[in-house]
Design a protein around this motif. Sequence first.
Motif, PDB file in Angstrom:
ATOM      1  N   ASN A 106       0.811  -1.218   0.000  1.00 26.33           N
ATOM      2  CA  ASN A 106       0.000   0.000   0.000  1.00 26.33           C
ATOM      3  C   ASN A 106       0.847   1.274   0.000  1.00 26.33           C
ATOM      4  OD1 ASN A 106      -2.268  -1.547   0.008  1.00 26.33           O
ATOM      5  ND2 ASN A 106      -2.486  -1.564   2.229  1.00 26.33           N
ATOM      6  N   ALA A 107       2.073   1.182   0.541  1.00 28.86           N
ATOM      7  CA  ALA A 107       2.897   2.375   0.694  1.00 28.86           C
ATOM      8  C   ALA A 107       4.130   2.388  -0.195  1.00 28.86           C
ATOM      9  CB  ALA A 107       3.326   2.516   2.155  1.00 28.86           C
ATOM     10  N   LEU A 108       4.381   1.350  -0.972  1.00 29.29           N
ATOM     11  CA  LEU A 108       5.577   1.221  -1.807  1.00 29.29           C
ATOM     12  C   LEU A 108       6.849   1.407  -0.980  1.00 29.29           C
ATOM     13  CD1 LEU A 108       4.750   3.066  -5.159  1.00 29.29           C
ATOM     14  CD2 LEU A 108       5.017   0.626  -4.817  1.00 29.29           C
ATOM     15  N   ILE A 109       7.350   0.323  -0.406  1.00 28.66           N
ATOM     16  CA  ILE A 109       8.543   0.383   0.439  1.00 28.66           C
ATOM     17  C   ILE A 109       9.790   0.448  -0.442  1.00 28.66           C
ATOM     18  CG2 ILE A 109       9.916  -0.837   2.163  1.00 28.66           C
ATOM     19  CD1 ILE A 109       7.341  -2.192   3.088  1.00 28.66           C
ATOM     20  N   PRO A 110      10.621   1.511  -0.308  1.00 28.06           N
ATOM     21  CA  PRO A 110      11.872   1.565  -1.088  1.00 28.06           C
ATOM     22  C   PRO A 110      12.867   0.537  -0.550  1.00 28.06           C
ATOM     23  CG  PRO A 110      11.746   3.428   0.419  1.00 28.06           C
ATOM     24  CD  PRO A 110      10.443   2.701   0.536  1.00 28.06           C
ATOM     25  N   ILE A 111      13.533  -0.181  -1.470  1.00 28.39           N
ATOM     26  CA  ILE A 111      14.442  -1.252  -1.042  1.00 28.39           C
ATOM     27  C   ILE A 111      15.724  -1.227  -1.862  1.00 28.39           C
ATOM     28  CG2 ILE A 111      12.644  -2.826  -0.207  1.00 28.39           C
ATOM     29  CD1 ILE A 111      12.836  -4.292  -2.902  1.00 28.39           C
ATOM     30  N   GLU A 112      16.781  -1.805  -1.275  1.00 30.25           N
ATOM     31  CA  GLU A 112      18.004  -2.125  -2.003  1.00 30.25           C
ATOM     32  C   GLU A 112      18.092  -3.640  -2.094  1.00 30.25           C
ATOM     33  OE1 GLU A 112      21.248  -0.352   0.036  1.00 30.25           O
ATOM     34  OE2 GLU A 112      20.976   1.628  -0.863  1.00 30.25           O
ATOM     35  N   ILE A 113      18.433  -4.179  -3.288  1.00 27.30           N
ATOM     36  CA  ILE A 113      18.415  -5.632  -3.504  1.00 27.30           C
ATOM     37  C   ILE A 113      19.822  -6.141  -3.798  1.00 27.30           C
ATOM     38  CG2 ILE A 113      17.632  -7.476  -5.032  1.00 27.30           C
ATOM     39  CD1 ILE A 113      15.023  -6.079  -5.348  1.00 27.30           C
ATOM     40  N   GLU A 114      20.166  -7.221  -3.129  1.00 27.15           N
ATOM     41  CA  GLU A 114      21.400  -7.954  -3.441  1.00 27.15           C
ATOM     42  C   GLU A 114      20.983  -9.323  -3.983  1.00 27.15           C
ATOM     43  OE1 GLU A 114      25.249 -10.003  -1.231  1.00 27.15           O
ATOM     44  OE2 GLU A 114      24.009  -8.547  -0.139  1.00 27.15           O
ATOM     45  N   ILE A 115      21.483  -9.691  -5.157  1.00 31.55           N
ATOM     46  CA  ILE A 115      21.109 -10.962  -5.799  1.00 31.55           C
ATOM     47  C   ILE A 115      22.277 -11.946  -5.690  1.00 31.55           C
ATOM     48  CG2 ILE A 115      20.382 -12.081  -7.935  1.00 31.55           C
ATOM     49  CD1 ILE A 115      19.194  -9.415  -8.814  1.00 31.55           C
ATOM     50  N   GLN A 116      22.000 -13.129  -5.167  1.00 34.98           N
ATOM     51  CA  GLN A 116      23.023 -14.176  -5.032  1.00 34.98           C
ATOM     52  C   GLN A 116      22.540 -15.434  -5.778  1.00 34.98           C
ATOM     53  OE1 GLN A 116      23.124 -14.644  -0.808  1.00 34.98           O
ATOM     54  NE2 GLN A 116      24.335 -12.783  -0.449  1.00 34.98           N
ATOM     55  N   GLU A 117      23.402 -16.012  -6.601  1.00 34.83           N
ATOM     56  CA  GLU A 117      23.066 -17.261  -7.300  1.00 34.83           C
ATOM     57  C   GLU A 117      23.759 -18.428  -6.616  1.00 34.83           C
ATOM     58  OE1 GLU A 117      23.895 -17.145 -11.426  1.00 34.83           O
ATOM     59  OE2 GLU A 117      22.209 -15.820 -11.909  1.00 34.83           O
ATOM     60  N   PHE A 118      23.040 -19.574  -6.548  1.00 34.67           N
ATOM     61  CA  PHE A 118      23.684 -20.770  -6.001  1.00 34.67           C
ATOM     62  C   PHE A 118      23.153 -21.989  -6.761  1.00 34.67           C
ATOM     63  CE2 PHE A 118      19.874 -19.971  -3.579  1.00 34.67           C
ATOM     64  CZ  PHE A 118      19.309 -21.217  -3.345  1.00 34.67           C
ATOM     65  N   GLU A 119      23.963 -23.035  -6.771  1.00 38.23           N
ATOM     66  CA  GLU A 119      23.646 -24.229  -7.554  1.00 38.23           C
ATOM     67  C   GLU A 119      23.409 -25.403  -6.616  1.00 38.23           C
ATOM     68  OE1 GLU A 119      25.670 -27.060 -11.011  1.00 38.23           O
ATOM     69  OE2 GLU A 119      26.598 -25.136 -10.452  1.00 38.23           O
ATOM     70  N   VAL A 120      22.313 -26.130  -6.868  1.00 37.32           N
ATOM     71  CA  VAL A 120      22.006 -27.345  -6.107  1.00 37.32           C
ATOM     72  C   VAL A 120      21.609 -28.424  -7.115  1.00 37.32           C
ATOM     73  CG1 VAL A 120      20.545 -28.415  -4.361  1.00 37.32           C
ATOM     74  CG2 VAL A 120      21.222 -26.018  -4.112  1.00 37.32           C
ATOM     75  N   GLY A 121      22.431 -29.460  -7.190  1.00 43.41           N
ATOM     76  CA  GLY A 121      22.104 -30.569  -8.099  1.00 43.41           C
ATOM     77  C   GLY A 121      21.963 -30.139  -9.531  1.00 43.41           C
TER      78      GLY A 121
END
Length: 737
Positions: A106-121
């Motif tokens: 409802n209020a649009l929360i400003p955010i900072e995003i960190e993206i991490q990739e990982f491999e499983v099988g």
Amino acid sequence: MTNEVFKFFEEVFKNYLETSSLSDKEKKEVYEKFYEILQKLFINFKHVLNSIREAVIVLNEKDEIIDVNESFLKWIHLKKEDVIGKKIDDFIYEDYNQKIIFLKNNALIPIEIEIQEFEVGHKIFKRLIALNIKQKVDIELKLKNLLRLYKILSLINELIIRAIDINDIYSSSCEILVKEGHFDFAWIGEIQNEKLIPKAWYGENKDFKNYLQNNEIPFTRINELIKNQYLKEDNLQNEEKVFCHKIMIPVYKEKNALSTIITHQDIKAVLVVYYKGKEFEEEEIHLLKQIAHDIGFGLVSLSRKEDIDYLAYYDVLTSLPNRRYFFEELESLLEMLKEKNQKGTLLIIDINNFKTINSTVGFWAGDIVLSRIADMLKKVQRKKDILARVGGDKFALFLYGVKTKEEAIYKIQTILKDFEYIFEIENKKFLVTVSVGGAFFPDDGLTKEILFASAEAALRESKKRGKGIEFYEESLQKTTLENLNLESELVESIKKDNFLVFYQPIIDIQNNKIAMAEALLRWKKDDKLVSPGEFIPILEERGLIKEVGAIVLDKVFKFIKNQNVDIPISINVSAKQIHLGFYKEVISLIEKYEIDPNKIILEITESVLMENLEILLKNMKELTKIGVRFEIDDFGTGYSSLAYLKKLPIFALKIDRTFIKDLPKNEEDISISKAIISMAHSLGKRVVAEGVEMAEQVEFLKENGCEFIQGFYFAKPMPQKDFIEFYNNYLSFKASK
């Protein structure tokens, strides 16, 4: 981690067991044990995941959400089953204009995003960690908004200075408000017969421009505008409904007026500003009021510029004659009175604590007070009287033919009513009082100069005694003449450099050593030393202290450079020395004499602290960066705010000698001294006690934690040569022990 990952590990382990040589029973036991351990690990991991303050979102290779933590769910106010399987784009919105990513809610929360990739099988997963930066964004937007407001004010003031036409002020102000202020529309209308006649406008709405161009706007809410100083409206109707929020601010003509006394005739025009989306913030309302005030002042200045003689002889704000006009007229009038053997009374009226109004509300509020006082004085002025504004907050009134105190007091009190007024500005009430000094012609002065000096002497006495009005008496005559003579002698002494600097040791009583010394100004007059109490007030009053203060700084810095004295020297600094570039002067001397800034302590009084706080803070910041320290002198005799003391980079407080002289017998002085020492230590400051003359005082101060003492008990102020000898002897004595 997710159920999908959990199942993957479970499947891998099953395959491993199938290929092993274990019996079915052993396989079952190992599997059950593995399953139990794996389940505990995943439960613990989920617990840790949900305890993280940041939002965590796990995506598969299709960018579908396969797991989230509790923080994420709380931010978007949804349940987990409403999220799993959805695309991440369903929950994230990127504002390319603001360059901020928002989390949709409802209020649009400003955010900072960190993206991490990982491999499983052999499968690639993404883990998004989102940090809520709302507080950071809010602060940045607040600062950005304040810079915008100050830019608008600066541009409009530049415009007012350059403008040669009233319509230019109107139209350019509206353009600045829309272009730089990001308001949606602005216009200015002049009031005529309860109508607003649009004079200038700026904005993109063509229909509304056309409406203003072809209409006189009915305006029946003038009384409401007069009362509140501004009108704010929402949910607009008719032609204005293209906007959401509207504010109207009065632009005064001729003078500024208080909400309780202004009339329709006092308002020249109305500034009208619109917003489409958001409401007006408090800072914006304050800015618009200041802009309207400046526009009004600009209009008055423009009209006055048309008459050069007016500017030469009149004060634009109050429309009163200025100091130049007053003295020219007074000289002529005194000559006429002398010929006719008649008398008169000169009154000088000074507003008390005027700086407080300017600093707490704004200069526009101070202008209101000056205008109102001027209006009061105009009512008491008769045809042959002379009234003028002769200083920033000072007025002079010569009463023709008034020859007794009773007559003068009656005349002035008819208007000033015991010299006390409650002014209401922005819903705040201010008690404004004045001090009055009076002198009679010809008894107290035959010339305009002597008569004015006599009235000023009476004014000083009025301020000193705290009374509303004082008249010149013979007892003041000697002081006035002496002050005039002293002033001329001081000017001559500045040219001849007849000022000396004495030094008084300051002792560390906890460690019994010389810790510092104070530089004290002395004036050599006719081979005698004049007491500082006799000449420093005159230096302050006549504006000579800045020049003498610069001489003292140079002498002390030169002393530190040339003498082998390894202690800091404290130097008193007057309020009139503190200006925006003061720190540059000090740094220049430090560089000139190549001395250690740590050897410099600047002493300021509480009056400097309260009168010049903003300028003082700037200087303190620059000087403490390089190691210069500050002390507050005569602490306890003024009105320092503890909040300021906590924030200021103060090294020490000096307890005034009035609280020391009766120690340790006087109970009140005991309580005050202990309180100051305790408070200073709680704020991380040191304490210096001035005026210490007895062993009992030293013992009391030492027992109560005072670090330093200064006074005749240890040593009097000494000329430079004697101080060096004293200092070296003291060091030799300490070394021999």
